[in-house]
Design an enzyme around this catalytic site. Structure first.
Site, PDB file in Angstrom:
ATOM      1  N   LYS A  81      -2.908  12.460  -1.900  1.00  0.00           N
ATOM      2  CA  LYS A  81      -2.978  11.933  -2.930  1.00  0.00           C
ATOM      3  C   LYS A  81      -3.930  12.889  -3.722  1.00  0.00           C
ATOM      4  O   LYS A  81      -5.162  13.232  -2.967  1.00  0.00           O
ATOM      5  CB  LYS A  81      -3.404  10.527  -2.752  1.00  0.00           C
ATOM      6  N   SER A 156      -1.851   2.566  -7.695  1.00  0.00           N
ATOM      7  CA  SER A 156      -2.067   3.890  -8.178  1.00  0.00           C
ATOM      8  C   SER A 156      -1.402   5.085  -7.439  1.00  0.00           C
ATOM      9  O   SER A 156      -1.224   6.139  -8.100  1.00  0.00           O
ATOM     10  CB  SER A 156      -3.337   4.362  -8.379  1.00  0.00           C
ATOM     11  N   SER A 180      -3.354  -0.320  -4.222  1.00  0.00           N
ATOM     12  CA  SER A 180      -2.686   0.839  -4.762  1.00  0.00           C
ATOM     13  C   SER A 180      -1.975   1.772  -3.728  1.00  0.00           C
ATOM     14  O   SER A 180      -1.548   2.582  -3.851  1.00  0.00           O
ATOM     15  CB  SER A 180      -3.908   1.926  -5.212  1.00  0.00           C
TER      16      SER A 180
END
Lengths: 489, 478, 96
Positions: A81, A156, A180
């Protein structure tokens, strides 16, 4: 769209294949890079692809294996990420603010997984500064759900979930501040684990809300998560909130029997907001676990419905302070020809941050400001104590908690952009674990209208091994986690 | 109207750690800009603070030395504001739960009395960087080497009533932190500085007046001048019908006045909250006792001992214990001389201090060391030379670095103690001054001094004064 | 609870965020909604409950040994800086 074939279904298979010399790491890496390239226009899962560096790392991994060095994960590709700092590589956090930021250092998680021999394919798209539940707040454009590209992948960690769901990366790191990891895992039909707060170092993970943020994984299976969690966990002297306790071998207890396991069904999770069809999938999953020998009982966490308002005080408060460092002076976006110091700050920040980030900074600034601190921030931290106490009481009656991950399957891109509250309520079932620092997982447990549904497990602090065990036993009996969206098969 | 001044000081003392409070960067002064600012000091994305244990121990040392309560549980908080020398947009400080609370110390007043000054609290925090304004037209340059240097901020109660008291208090703290080895006290380099909160109120009124905060005073002289200026400014303002506004002011040493800091005018709302990146600092009794056991003899204890052991006045004891090095020097002199503590004190506080002051030297860099001074004092004590000659010897020692004995030999300064020689000199002087002799003998006693002077002159100052007195009296009497 | 334009302008000033004319009414609306929503917390009975600042109870801050563990990487760290001169980060004039 047609993608080159994925070399294997899971990381576990890649590990076995590499050990058996069925393929080299370079071959694997090439195959995944090709899938990334083919899927990128459709999914927008990556912000940066580090193809050349990946192939070089893969070649080194192959050389290590040939020389008898390295471990089981040596040569396994994965992606990070873009919230994790990666030395010499663009690290944007999904923001215009950091669109040109090249980190001079590696996050502890990144270094740990590299040490274990994994090969980084690139950096994954995400909601800006991890603030979002749909991946629509990214400066680099929304990520699309591989099951239906008109829909959001969740957020997210939307890039992480979409990449693993489409099998363009075998596994991905992710972070979870209010859901997330788990919510996008649920919406994309993959497995996600948010470990106990303090289990995984936050050093090099760009902070959103420091007391809630925790790094973790999105993988195809619980077994894959068990393989990768070890190398990214453990005490880090650079993180004062990192916990100094030994990391068990999560793979060792995966297949242990579920006889004697008591699972608590959180009454408040099965509320009116839960889509009925999703609820049905959860109940089917419960039956599977019961067949494995688990006992099920209902428990109550009466303050849990207050978790979303609590979170939307605590998280913005911490974020407003954490993001003050982005001021256009030492790194990050700087406005053109600032007139004076305040102009430099206000315009650099006004231009560099997107709408949702600004909304949360302002919310947090307000709740900490003179006259409001007690009414909002302290009040929320008190309710947080109540919520934690609810969980502690529940774990007196059961070993793991179970419920849905998300109230609905993936929604359409643009559907929830107008009202922040509607968007925030997506995380109604996941936020509690963050407030209490508990480990949580999401597992694929079926489909509603062709869209995946996620089952959530929450355990006491440091119960990752038990949670992975239950998840793995469930996945031994089901194949929801092995389903791949047709377009990406 | 008669006015009363109320002053409280916030003293910032940089702690003498090797590395910064939350990072492993060096705290050494004077490096090239930004070469001692690492990722944590720069507030890079993703980095986290880890607390330096030495800073905690130093704060506890201070707390114990002022009889304060050491918090078993203290918390770091973020003070949020934007400023270019503050890289993270917040300063890590302590707010509601500081590590040290409720201490006090005594200052000595001019009239010889003591006054107890309350210390509200002392908390740990990180220093900011520096803004440079020279050489960049229309711009400032930021050096973050200082950012993250550990500080304790020592907050006094509003117990000080004059600039003099404020300076005495600040000096006392300055002495203390150096005794404790927790701060080098270097005010030029900014290691020790203070903010002064100053207000005035009509004498007898209980309610405090509105205060102004004078920022960043980095010398005792500036503290005194700035406070006195500020007192006068406020009184004049009120007496001419104006009102003091609560504000931050800056002292301009060139103009000798304080002025309002416009940049800090905007109402600050620091939005303090507990820093989620740091856990509570928990100190158990064993830790605190360990620090207590390592404390040196403190200035007040040492001064009391000097009074007791050496028979010094409280004032002299205070002067000699102003620094640990000075006290050690003095004690080394006394030890070697083997007594004459008062004489030793006079020499250390008198000639030695004067010469150090003239050359701008610290006691540790003195050109005459303790052994050298002790040897000189020894020669006065054993009557080899007089105190007056000793002053010349000391000057020569200072200039040449040679020992007292060598100089006494070379210059033939040994005191004349031979009765015969002194008598001969007296007789010669009497012979040369018959008029004065007659006057003396007819009752003009005052002329005795004249004869002492003449004989001393004749002997080059070397006649033993006591012997001379005795013999002269006899001879003059006839 | 409802916020007005002045509230939003004040918050934005404190947070150093320049907002455009079109942004302001959007934030007036959405922050008002957020504060109405978090107002639910008022109903929670929290008398005697201590605020929870940290998710893991009972942990204490670790103390690091006082060692210099860094060397100079100014050149590397300043590569991300928008404006640098003579090793200094350059900003518009700081007025004290």
């Amino acid at each position: 769209m047609s993608l080159p074939a994925a070399p294997a279904a899971t990381v576990a298979e890649l590990v076995r294949g590499l050990a058996a010399k069925q393929f080299s790491s370079v071959e694997l890496t090439r195959a995944y890079l090709a899938r990334v390239a083919a899927a990128q226009p459709e999914l927008n899962a990556f912000i940066t692809v580090t193809g050349e560096a990946a192939l070089a790392a893969a070649a080194r991994a192959d050389a290590d294996r040939a020389a008898g060095r390295g471990g089981p994960l040596t040569g396994v590709p994965l992606a990070h990420k873009d919230i994790f700092c990666t030395e010499g590589v663009l690290t944007t956090c999904g923001s215009k603010m950091l669109a040109n930021f090249v980190s001079p250092y590696d996050a502890t998680v990144v270094a740990g997984l590299r040490q274990a021999g994994t090969v980084m394919l690139g950096k994954l798209n995400m909601d800006e500064f991890a603030m979002g539940s749909s991946n629509e707040t990214s400066y680099f454009g929304p990520v699309r759900n591989p099951w239906d590209t008109a829909r959001v992948p969740g957020g997210s960690s939307g890039g992480s979930a979409a990449a693993v769901a489409a099998r363009i990366a075998p596994a991905a790191t992710a972070t979870d501040t209010g859901g997330s990891i788990r919510q996008p895992a649920a919406l994309c039909g993959v497995t996600g684990i948010k470990p106990t707060y303090g289990r995984v170092s936050r050093y090099g993970m760009i902070a959103f809300a420091s007391s809630l943020d925790q790094g973790g994984l999105i993988t195809v299976s619980a077994e894959d998560a068990a393989l990768l969690l070890g190398p990214m966990s453990g005490f880090d002297p650079r993180d004062s909130t990192s916990v100094d306790s030994p990391v068990p071998d999560y793979t060792a207890t995966l297949t242990a029997s579920l006889e004697g396991l008591t699972i608590g069904l959180v009454k408040e999770f099965f509320d009116d907001g839960l889509d009925a069809e999703c609820g049905a999938r959860i109940r089917e999953a419960i039956a599977v676990l019961e067949k494995q020998g688990a006992k099920v009982r209902e428990v109550s966490c009466p303050n849990l419905p207050l978790s979303v308002p609590t979170y939307y005080v605590v998280a913005p408060a911490e974020c407003s302070s954490n993001l003050a460092r982005f001021d256009g002076v030492r790194f990050g976006h700087r406005c053109e020809s600032p007139k004076n110091l305040n102009d430099l700050y206000s315009r650099s920040r006004g231009e560099g941050f997107g709408a949702e980030v600004k909304r949360r900074i302002m919310t947090g600034t307000y709740v900490l400001s003179a006259g409001y601190y007690d009414a909002y921030y302290l009040k929320a931290q008190r309710v947080r104590q109540l919520i934690s106490a609810d969980f502690a009481r529940a774990f007196g009656e059961c070993d793991l908690l179970l419920g849905p991950t998300s109230p609905t399957p993936a929604f359409r891109i643009g559907d929830k952009c107008d009202d922040p509250i509607t968007m925030y309520l997506n995380d109604i079932y996941t936020i509690g674990a963050n407030l209490a620092g508990l480990p949580g997982m999401s597992l694929p447990c079926g489909f509603v209208g062709g869209l995946p549904v996620g089952l959530q497990l929450i355990g006491p602090h440091f119960s990752e091994a038990r949670m992975l065990n239950a998840a793995h036993r469930y996945q031994m009996e089901t194949d929801w986690h092995l389903r791949v969206p047709a377009a990406f098969a | 109207m008669e006015w009363e001044t109320v002053i409280g000081l916030e003293i910032h003392a940089q702690l003498a750690t090797r590395s910064k409070i939350f990072s492993g960067s060096s705290t050494a002064y004077g490096a090239e800009p930004n070469t001692q600012a690492n990722l944590v000091d720069l507030g890079y994305p993703g980095v986290l603070p880890v607390l330096n244990g030495a800073a905690v121990r130093m704060a506890v040392r201070f707390g114990l030395a002022v009889g304060a309560r050491i918090a078993p549980h203290s918390v770091f908080a973020r003070k949020n504001y934007f400023y270019p020398d503050l890289p993270k947009g917040y300063q890590i400080s302590q707010y509601e739960l500081p590590i040290v609370a409720e201490g006090s110390l005594d200052i000595l007043l001019d009239d010889g009395g003591r006054k107890r000054i309350g210390i509200t609290r002392a908390h740990l925090e990180e220093d900011a960087g520096k803004s440079m304004h020279e050489g960049l037209p229309g711009a400032s340059g930021i050096d973050l080497n200082r950012a993250g240097t550990p500080l304790i901020e020592i907050v006094s109660e509003p117990d000080l009533r004059s600039a003099k008291e404020a300076v005495a208090y600040m000096k006392k703290i300055h002495t203390l932190v150096r005794y404790l080895d927790i701060c080098d006290g270097n005010m030029q380099e900014g290691s020790f500085r203070c903010d002064a909160n100053v207000s005035v109120r009509p004498k007898g009124q209980e309610k405090f007046g509105t205060r102004a905060e004078i920022k960043n005073l980095n010398s005792f002289r500036f503290v005194e001048k700035a406070i006195n200026y500020e007192i006068e400014r406020q009184i004049e303002l009120i007496e001419s019908g104006g009102k003091v506004v609560q504000e931050t002011r800056l002292y301009d040493p060139d103009k000798g006045e304080t002025r309002s800091m416009r940049s800090k005018e905007e109402a600050n709302d620091y939005r303090y909250f507990p820093d989620p990146d740091l856990l509570p600092v928990v100190l158990d009794a064993a830790f605190i006792d360990g620090v207590r056991a390592s404390l040196p003899e403190l200035p007040d204890e040492k001064a009391a001992r000097f009074v007791r052991e050496y028979g010094l006045s409280e004032y002299d004891a205070g002067v000699l214990t102003a620094s640990r090095e000075l006290a050690a020097f003095y004690e080394a002199v006394v030890r070697q001389v083997g007594g004459d503590a008062k004489l030793c004190a006079n020499w250390v506080m008198g000639d030695l201090a004067a010469f150090l002051n003239k050359d701008g030297l610290e006691i540790t860099a003195s050109r005459v060391d303790a052994a050298g001074l002790a040897a000189l004092v020894g020669r006065i004590a054993d009557a080899t030379i007089s105190g007056k000659i000793a002053k010349d010897v000391f000057e020569a020692m200072w200039a040449s670095g040679e020992s007292a004995d060598a100089i006494i030999e070379q210059k033939g300064l040994r005191q004349i103690t031979d009765t015969g020689a002194i008598e001969q000199a007296i007789e010669e002087v009497m012979a040369r001054n018959p008029g004065q002799l007659a006057d003396y003998r007819s009752g003009k006693d005052k002329l005795f001094g004249f004869f002492v002077g003449q004989v001393m002159k004749a002997t080059g100052g070397k006649a033993n004064p006591a012997q001379l007195n005795e013999l002269l009296k006899k001879k003059l009497a006839g | 609870m409802s916020l007005n334009r002045a509230d939003i302008e004040n918050i934005a000033r404190l947070a150093r965020l320049e907002l455009t004319e079109t942004e302001i009414p959007v934030y007036v609306d959405s922050l008002s909604r957020i504060f109405a929503f978090v107002g639910e917390l008022d109903r929670a009975p929290t008398a005697g409950i201590s605020p929870m600042a940290h998710p893991l109870p009972g942990l204490a801050q670790r103390l690091r040994p006082d060692e210099v563990a860094e060397s100079d990487h100014r050149e590397l760290y300043q590569r991300n800086a928008p404006q640098v001169e003579a090793g200094l980060y350059v900003v518009p004039k700081v007025i004290e």
